[in-house]
Design a protein around this motif. Sequence first.
Motif, PDB file in Angstrom:
ATOM      1  N   LEU A  92       0.830  -1.202   0.000  1.00 62.00           N
ATOM      2  CA  LEU A  92       0.000   0.000   0.000  1.00 62.00           C
ATOM      3  C   LEU A  92       0.863   1.249   0.000  1.00 62.00           C
ATOM      4  CD1 LEU A  92      -2.699  -1.088   2.604  1.00 62.00           C
ATOM      5  CD2 LEU A  92      -3.032  -0.877   0.132  1.00 62.00           C
ATOM      6  N   ALA A  93       1.886   1.254   0.858  1.00 58.09           N
ATOM      7  CA  ALA A  93       2.777   2.416   0.948  1.00 58.09           C
ATOM      8  C   ALA A  93       3.526   2.641  -0.357  1.00 58.09           C
ATOM      9  CB  ALA A  93       3.754   2.232   2.111  1.00 58.09           C
ATOM     10  N   ARG A  94       3.990   1.561  -0.976  1.00 57.73           N
ATOM     11  CA  ARG A  94       4.707   1.702  -2.251  1.00 57.73           C
ATOM     12  C   ARG A  94       3.815   2.312  -3.330  1.00 57.73           C
ATOM     13  NH1 ARG A  94       7.605  -3.203  -0.743  1.00 57.73           N
ATOM     14  NH2 ARG A  94       5.863  -4.460  -1.509  1.00 57.73           N
ATOM     15  N   ALA A  95       2.513   2.074  -3.207  1.00 54.60           N
ATOM     16  CA  ALA A  95       1.561   2.616  -4.183  1.00 54.60           C
ATOM     17  C   ALA A  95       1.081   4.010  -3.808  1.00 54.60           C
ATOM     18  CB  ALA A  95       0.370   1.677  -4.315  1.00 54.60           C
ATOM     19  N   GLY A  96       1.611   4.555  -2.716  1.00 59.28           N
ATOM     20  CA  GLY A  96       1.233   5.903  -2.306  1.00 59.28           C
ATOM     21  C   GLY A  96      -0.060   5.988  -1.530  1.00 59.28           C
ATOM     22  N   LYS A  97      -0.563   4.839  -1.054  1.00 58.10           N
ATOM     23  CA  LYS A  97      -1.790   4.842  -0.257  1.00 58.10           C
ATOM     24  C   LYS A  97      -1.437   5.112   1.205  1.00 58.10           C
ATOM     25  CE  LYS A  97      -3.807   3.305  -3.991  1.00 58.10           C
ATOM     26  NZ  LYS A  97      -4.490   4.252  -4.901  1.00 58.10           N
ATOM     27  N   HIS A  98      -2.111   6.058   1.814  1.00 62.74           N
ATOM     28  CA  HIS A  98      -1.912   6.341   3.223  1.00 62.74           C
ATOM     29  C   HIS A  98      -2.547   5.224   4.050  1.00 62.74           C
ATOM     30  CE1 HIS A  98      -0.472  10.282   2.032  1.00 62.74           C
ATOM     31  NE2 HIS A  98      -1.554  10.405   1.271  1.00 62.74           N
ATOM     32  N   GLY A 123       6.927   8.138   1.978  1.00 64.28           N
ATOM     33  CA  GLY A 123       6.263   9.431   1.868  1.00 64.28           C
ATOM     34  C   GLY A 123       4.774   9.403   2.118  1.00 64.28           C
ATOM     35  N   ILE A 124       4.288   8.345   2.802  1.00 67.29           N
ATOM     36  CA  ILE A 124       2.848   8.266   3.080  1.00 67.29           C
ATOM     37  C   ILE A 124       2.601   8.558   4.560  1.00 67.29           C
ATOM     38  CG2 ILE A 124       2.443   6.663   1.192  1.00 67.29           C
ATOM     39  CD1 ILE A 124       1.989   5.138   4.518  1.00 67.29           C
ATOM     40  N   SER A 125       1.379   8.951   4.874  1.00 62.15           N
ATOM     41  CA  SER A 125       0.988   9.220   6.252  1.00 62.15           C
ATOM     42  C   SER A 125       0.582   7.917   6.927  1.00 62.15           C
ATOM     43  CB  SER A 125      -0.165  10.218   6.288  1.00 62.15           C
ATOM     44  OG  SER A 125      -0.532  10.529   7.615  1.00 62.15           O
TER      45      SER A 125
END
Length: 350
Positions: A92-98, A123-125
């Motif tokens: 999820l983080a690699r895909a930019g999903k917080h 770079g995700i929250s």
Amino acid sequence: MRTGKTCVIVGAGMVARTHLLAAAASPDKVNLKGIVDGGSGRAARLAQEASALMGHEVIVYRSVEDVAADPGVDFAIVVTPPNARASVVEPLARAGKHVLLEKPVARNTAEASALVAFCRSAGISLGIVFQHRMRAASLKAKELVAGGTLGALGVCEISVPWWRAQAYYDEPGRGTRERDGGGVLISQAIHTIDLALSLAGPVARVQAMAATTRFHRMETEDFVSAGLRFENGAVGSLMASTASFPGSAETIALHFDKASLRLASGVLQVDWRDGRSEVFGGAASGTGGGADPMAFTHEWHQGIIEDFVDALVLEREPVVTGEAALLSHRLIDAIVKSAEGGKEVELRND
């Protein structure tokens, strides 16, 4: 400015429905698009209920990878067991999903630290669900402590006298190091530990004992007693149990120079040294400390979710960051280490 965000729920265990109810109560903030099916079949049933509550079709995703590939998803609420965190959060983080992650972050401090660092580098929250912070009484206590009118903290007393029947621990994996990472500390008391640390500050040293009582057949501890020394010079105690029938509300007592604060059942009592007494937070509420672990309102989870959405919109940190959650993990690991070795353990909170 867009004020709402689209999310999915990953996991369909006990607490998933609480998040569903919380999301449904926040239609202006949260658009629940789907639930990930982990193979239990519960996701389909939850999705049916969610569709009725949300007023639109809530779909079932076959995998986390499908969520990661969906450009319409802003963030995921992850409610899997602690042993299934990195495998869910990292794609999820690699895909930019917080990610809004149910407690604990992972099974131990090492795993939790690695996951927090991964999300930061991606770079995700990353927000952590410590919903007790969102009670009105907890928010008032935080305001009073931050206001500086209480003086210095001298003593902090933390008590979690909960009850779980053996049937609770008969579920495969529950109360094991492999799935949960431990017993009462990481699965139940961590909520109260987080709230206490958010008010009292980090612990510097701990000396503890832990046991599995005659009331449970389980791998890990169902009773803990610990003495605490805080970085600010205060001393304190922690008692946590799931062997205290019939179970009662957790309490936090903070004794300052000018007043004592007592948090219990969502109510804050302030006793000032000059004789004044104040009560905040309204009527007492259930906290899940008895035989029914889900006997609590979804409103605190709603507060966490709404804060997380606001944090994404305003590009600020959520109320409980991954880094903040590591304080509780470090204390829990130190308590376990102290209990196993019979010696005082010093914490490193840097």
